[in-house]
Design a protein around this motif. Structure first.
Motif, PDB file in Angstrom:
ATOM      1  N   ARG A  98       0.854  -1.190   0.000  1.00 11.04           N
ATOM      2  CA  ARG A  98       0.000   0.000   0.000  1.00 11.04           C
ATOM      3  C   ARG A  98       0.891   1.241   0.000  1.00 11.04           C
ATOM      4  O   ARG A  98       1.847   1.331   0.794  1.00 11.04           O
ATOM      5  N   VAL A  99       0.589   2.190  -0.875  1.00  5.59           N
ATOM      6  CA  VAL A  99       1.428   3.383  -1.023  1.00  5.59           C
ATOM      7  C   VAL A  99       0.557   4.621  -1.189  1.00  5.59           C
ATOM      8  O   VAL A  99      -0.582   4.549  -1.659  1.00  5.59           O
ATOM      9  N   SER A 100       1.099   5.763  -0.800  1.00  3.70           N
ATOM     10  CA  SER A 100       0.572   7.058  -1.207  1.00  3.70           C
ATOM     11  C   SER A 100       1.353   7.490  -2.435  1.00  3.70           C
ATOM     12  O   SER A 100       2.541   7.184  -2.566  1.00  3.70           O
ATOM     13  N   PHE A 101       0.702   8.240  -3.341  1.00  6.22           N
ATOM     14  CA  PHE A 101       1.377   8.544  -4.599  1.00  6.22           C
ATOM     15  C   PHE A 101       0.761   9.739  -5.300  1.00  6.22           C
ATOM     16  O   PHE A 101      -0.394  10.106  -5.045  1.00  6.22           O
ATOM     17  N   PHE A 102       1.551  10.355  -6.167  1.00  6.98           N
ATOM     18  CA  PHE A 102       1.093  11.328  -7.153  1.00  6.98           C
ATOM     19  C   PHE A 102       0.801  10.589  -8.449  1.00  6.98           C
ATOM     20  O   PHE A 102       1.535   9.676  -8.835  1.00  6.98           O
ATOM     21  N   GLY A 103      -0.237  10.997  -9.154  1.00  5.36           N
ATOM     22  CA  GLY A 103      -0.478  10.452 -10.476  1.00  5.36           C
ATOM     23  C   GLY A 103       0.616  10.893 -11.441  1.00  5.36           C
ATOM     24  O   GLY A 103       1.110  12.025 -11.359  1.00  5.36           O
ATOM     25  N   LEU A 104       0.996  10.025 -12.345  1.00  6.37           N
ATOM     26  CA  LEU A 104       2.047  10.319 -13.321  1.00  6.37           C
ATOM     27  C   LEU A 104       1.393  10.554 -14.680  1.00  6.37           C
ATOM     28  O   LEU A 104       1.309   9.662 -15.514  1.00  6.37           O
ATOM     29  N   ARG A 128      -4.464   5.254   8.405  1.00  8.70           N
ATOM     30  CA  ARG A 128      -5.770   5.113   7.760  1.00  8.70           C
ATOM     31  C   ARG A 128      -5.703   5.516   6.289  1.00  8.70           C
ATOM     32  O   ARG A 128      -4.951   6.423   5.924  1.00  8.70           O
ATOM     33  N   ASP A 129      -6.518   4.868   5.451  1.00  4.90           N
ATOM     34  CA  ASP A 129      -6.618   5.285   4.050  1.00  4.90           C
ATOM     35  C   ASP A 129      -7.071   6.735   3.941  1.00  4.90           C
ATOM     36  O   ASP A 129      -6.654   7.460   3.034  1.00  4.90           O
ATOM     37  N   GLU A 130      -7.935   7.177   4.859  1.00  2.76           N
ATOM     38  CA  GLU A 130      -8.436   8.554   4.818  1.00  2.76           C
ATOM     39  C   GLU A 130      -7.306   9.559   4.995  1.00  2.76           C
ATOM     40  O   GLU A 130      -7.357  10.661   4.428  1.00  2.76           O
ATOM     41  N   ASP A 131      -6.293   9.217   5.780  1.00  5.32           N
ATOM     42  CA  ASP A 131      -5.125  10.090   5.941  1.00  5.32           C
ATOM     43  C   ASP A 131      -4.129   9.884   4.803  1.00  5.32           C
ATOM     44  O   ASP A 131      -3.538  10.840   4.301  1.00  5.32           O
ATOM     45  N   ALA A 133      -4.649   9.023   1.732  1.00  4.98           N
ATOM     46  CA  ALA A 133      -5.092   9.530   0.433  1.00  4.98           C
ATOM     47  C   ALA A 133      -4.636  10.968   0.202  1.00  4.98           C
ATOM     48  O   ALA A 133      -4.417  11.390  -0.934  1.00  4.98           O
ATOM     49  N   GLY A 134      -4.500  11.719   1.278  1.00  5.60           N
ATOM     50  CA  GLY A 134      -4.055  13.104   1.171  1.00  5.60           C
ATOM     51  C   GLY A 134      -2.748  13.327   1.885  1.00  5.60           C
ATOM     52  O   GLY A 134      -2.522  14.396   2.476  1.00  5.60           O
ATOM     53  N   LEU A 135      -1.859  12.367   1.842  1.00  2.00           N
ATOM     54  CA  LEU A 135      -0.616  12.418   2.617  1.00  2.00           C
ATOM     55  C   LEU A 135       0.381  13.428   2.067  1.00  2.00           C
ATOM     56  O   LEU A 135       1.257  13.906   2.788  1.00  2.00           O
ATOM     57  N   ILE A 136       0.264  13.767   0.787  1.00  2.00           N
ATOM     58  CA  ILE A 136       1.330  14.534   0.138  1.00  2.00           C
ATOM     59  C   ILE A 136       1.015  16.022   0.069  1.00  2.00           C
ATOM     60  O   ILE A 136       1.738  16.848   0.630  1.00  2.00           O
ATOM     61  N   VAL A 137      -0.056  16.394  -0.610  1.00  2.00           N
ATOM     62  CA  VAL A 137      -0.274  17.808  -0.953  1.00  2.00           C
ATOM     63  C   VAL A 137      -0.382  18.686   0.283  1.00  2.00           C
ATOM     64  O   VAL A 137       0.411  19.628   0.465  1.00  2.00           O
ATOM     65  N   ASN A 138      -1.342  18.435   1.161  1.00  4.71           N
ATOM     66  CA  ASN A 138      -1.503  19.303   2.329  1.00  4.71           C
ATOM     67  C   ASN A 138      -0.461  19.064   3.412  1.00  4.71           C
ATOM     68  O   ASN A 138       0.174  20.018   3.882  1.00  4.71           O
ATOM     69  N   PRO A 139      -0.244  17.824   3.871  1.00  3.31           N
ATOM     70  CA  PRO A 139       0.730  17.633   4.958  1.00  3.31           C
ATOM     71  C   PRO A 139       2.157  18.033   4.592  1.00  3.31           C
ATOM     72  O   PRO A 139       2.848  18.671   5.386  1.00  3.31           O
ATOM     73  N   MET A 140       2.605  17.649   3.388  1.00  2.82           N
ATOM     74  CA  MET A 140       3.969  17.994   3.002  1.00  2.82           C
ATOM     75  C   MET A 140       4.132  19.494   2.809  1.00  2.82           C
ATOM     76  O   MET A 140       5.172  20.077   3.148  1.00  2.82           O
ATOM     77  N   THR A 141       3.092  20.150   2.265  1.00  2.06           N
ATOM     78  CA  THR A 141       3.144  21.610   2.128  1.00  2.06           C
ATOM     79  C   THR A 141       3.213  22.264   3.495  1.00  2.06           C
ATOM     80  O   THR A 141       3.987  23.206   3.718  1.00  2.06           O
ATOM     81  N   ALA A 303      -0.367   8.659  12.517  1.00  4.02           N
ATOM     82  CA  ALA A 303      -0.517   7.399  13.240  1.00  4.02           C
ATOM     83  C   ALA A 303      -0.719   7.627  14.740  1.00  4.02           C
ATOM     84  O   ALA A 303      -1.456   6.882  15.402  1.00  4.02           O
ATOM     85  N   SER A 304      -0.084   8.672  15.278  1.00  3.34           N
ATOM     86  CA  SER A 304      -0.199   8.966  16.708  1.00  3.34           C
ATOM     87  C   SER A 304      -1.486   9.698  17.061  1.00  3.34           C
ATOM     88  O   SER A 304      -1.844   9.807  18.239  1.00  3.34           O
ATOM     89  N   GLY A 305      -2.180  10.217  16.053  1.00  4.25           N
ATOM     90  CA  GLY A 305      -3.372  11.002  16.306  1.00  4.25           C
ATOM     91  C   GLY A 305      -3.109  12.484  16.462  1.00  4.25           C
ATOM     92  O   GLY A 305      -4.041  13.270  16.674  1.00  4.25           O
ATOM     93  N   ALA A 306      -1.836  12.905  16.371  1.00  4.61           N
ATOM     94  CA  ALA A 306      -1.532  14.335  16.459  1.00  4.61           C
ATOM     95  C   ALA A 306      -2.177  15.087  15.304  1.00  4.61           C
ATOM     96  O   ALA A 306      -2.588  16.243  15.456  1.00  4.61           O
ATOM     97  N   TRP A 307      -2.227  14.457  14.141  1.00 11.91           N
ATOM     98  CA  TRP A 307      -2.951  14.993  12.989  1.00 11.91           C
ATOM     99  C   TRP A 307      -4.093  14.046  12.648  1.00 11.91           C
ATOM    100  O   TRP A 307      -4.004  12.829  12.887  1.00 11.91           O
TER     101      TRP A 307
END
Length: 339
Positions: A98-104, A128-131, A133-141, A303-307
């Motif tokens: 299972r991975v998070s990813f950007f579309g190519l 969670r899949d809910e987290d 699915a949006g792991l890159i754009v908002n959290p990384m920014t 994973a810790s629930g902080a986010w």
């Protein structure tokens, strides 16, 4: 795994950019994307095929499909920038993971999507899949821009679209670092919830006392950084009210009317500056080991629930087009697509 020959996807209707200048962020996407059946793509060298579990719907997606983002559309290609799913084929040791990813070049609003095999993020099992699915754009920014605040040595910072998912991430980071986060919002009812998350103060741009509250915040906190997703006159006025050496970091353009810059002397005599931030550029320019460390921290925080990702709706792919207008009208929460 035996793969099907065809799949369902929401694909772009038009090429290139929109004509006629900037417009509002759309909620009805029927003029821009359509539900159709496509052949399942075949990965080439350096590529991976992913069976999508959840795909995010971000403001950048909405601006992109309507032709108002910083890269051109290609008609007939699936939309959607990021998602989570299982690697089912391709040139990668991550098969079955299972991975998070950007579309190519092949977006995530589809049953299957293509990704750069080097850019996929293997996921912790407790995420969670809910987290994811949006792991890159908002959290990384959020992480990258908060590093701007930290590197500047600022004791406080302002940010617009304060009730957004990204804004909530920034509040958590600031609280942990002992830095005063001051979100700017449009609705009074958002203020208490953001203070409960750890915001040092909240500015409500539509309030009658906004000007007085701005002066008080500047006097008390002296914020030197403005992280801005809106690029409107409110942001410009806040920037010109900020102290010497202030930086206006623009990472979005939600406003349709550009701001008026009427105090140009501040750039000369107060050392102020305006700059842009785009996650794609940051990821290309940042050392891989730094990106990897931040990815690990992002997963740990979820994973810790902080986010926590506040998901308002998960739309089945086949129903998404009809349900987008109502779902996207919800405030301060994330919409996901489930193929």
């Amino acid at each position: 795994m035996t793969l099907p020959d065809t799949m369902t996807a929401l694909v772009l209707r038009e090429d290139g950019y929109a004509s006629g200048g900037s417009g509002d962020m759309p909620t009805d996407l029927a003029p821009f994307v359509e539900l159709t059946t496509l052949a399942v793509p075949q990965p080439k060298e350096g590529q991976a095929l992913i069976k999508v579990a959840r795909a995010a719907v971000n403001p950048s997606d909405l601006m992109f499909v309507s032709g108002q983002y910083g890269q051109p559309r290609k008609a007939g290609m699936p939309a959607g920038f990021e998602g989570v799913g299982e690697v089912v084929a391709g040139d990668t040791p991550l098969l079955g993971q299972r991975v998070s990813f950007f579309g190519l070049g092949w977006g995530t609003w589809a049953e299957y999507a293509m990704a750069d095999a080097r850019m996929m993020i293997p996921l912790r099992p407790d995420l969670r899949d809910e987290d994811a699915a949006g792991l890159i754009v908002n959290p990384m920014t959020a992480m990258a821009m908060f590093d701007i605040v930290r590197a500047d040595g600022a004791g406080a910072f302002l940010f617009t679209a304060g009730g957004s998912q990204l804004g909530k991430f920034l509040i958590g980071l600031a609280k942990d670092a002992g830095i005063a986060a001051i979100p700017v919002v449009r609705r009074t009812e958002q203020a208490e919830a953001l203070k409960a998350l750890g915001a040092a103060d909240v500015l409500v741009s539509t309030a009658s006392d906004f000007a007085d509250r701005t002066k008080a915040v500047m006097a008390e906190h002296g914020p030197r950084i403005l992280l801005d997703a809106v690029a409107d006159q409110v942001a410009a006025d806040l920037f010109f009210a900020m102290p010497r050496g202030a930086r206006w970091v623009c990472y979005g353009r939600l406003a349709t009317t550009p701001p008026r810059l009427d105090q140009m002397g501040q750039f000369i005599f107060m050392g102020k500056r305006i700059e842009g931030f785009w996650l794609s550029s940051w990821m290309r320019e940042t050392p891989p080991e730094t990106v990897a460390a931040i990815v690990g921290e992002v997963q740990a925080r979820f994973a810790s629930g902080a986010w926590h990702t506040d998901v308002s709706e998960v739309l089945p792919l086949a129903e998404a087009l009809d349900r987008f207008p109502k779902a996207l009208a919800a405030k301060d929460a994330k919409v996901l697509i489930a193929p």
